[in-house]
Design an enzyme around this catalytic site. Sequence first.
Site: not given
Length: 305
Positions: A141, A144, A214
């Site tokens: 995460e 990102h 992803e």
Amino acid sequence: MQSRFEPDRRLTARMAVTLFLLGLLYVVFVGALIVLLKSWVLVVVIAGGMLWAQYWFSDRIALYAMHGRIVTPEEQPHLHGVIDRLCATADMPKPEVAVSNMDLPNAFATGRNADHAVICVTTGLLRRLEPDELEGVLAHELSHVAHRDVAVITVASFLGVIAGLVVRFALYSGMLGRRRDQNTVVILMAVIGVSAAVYAISFLLIRALSRYRELAADRAAAMLTGRPSALASALTKVSGDIARIPTEDLRTAQAFSAFYFAPAISGEASKTVSQLFSTHPSLEKRLEQLASISASLGQAADQRS
């Protein structure tokens, strides 16, 4: 500030191309609405206002929708501790930390940039994962945020949102109208047709970008932590547990599936839905990539020794 997350030029190129194409689509869409509705002030004000709100308040909107709340280090010392270590390793600002009281095991990052970002995990995820698995998910995460694809996917999704709203509004107003002349009906159908086409194109562009980002986040997380096997274990565990969550409990989360660590769909749906419409690459593809990274890291370690 440049973080120590593994840079991904292919992701950067894909984000640039997607934003360029969506920008052209956005200009055409607004222009078509101005011509059809004959009110450029109304169209520009509404479209601009929605884009501004989505960009500046996307993190709060996502947290509210997923019942998340910001937590302090005193409330979640272990969670904050893991994020502190990862941010120090990656040399990046620490985002706000939030927890969503949901049994659905998942996590997501949101926010417009690294200085205004939020990492949110569900209580279901915290309860299921081992410490090294949680570290892998949080590194995913954080990547990102470091790659700035959170902001890009937020802005990119705006066009599809507004096009969908226009379709709904046009249909709603059309159904409510008792009498409409032929010209009005033609304009109404044209608005619906343009909006539907814009929604479909933006839908496909966003999902193509989402699938690649992803994979990029998995790569960056595995390289930062040096433990791709832990991330693979977390992926397997989370995907398996999501498949056992009742479908009705996933409906709220599905609207934000593109932001999640793993797609919020049942195992049965994930086998039948085409990859063209998926927000995430298949579990098999993600595990295959992590296995390849693990082998590469092992070979590098052997050469050093």
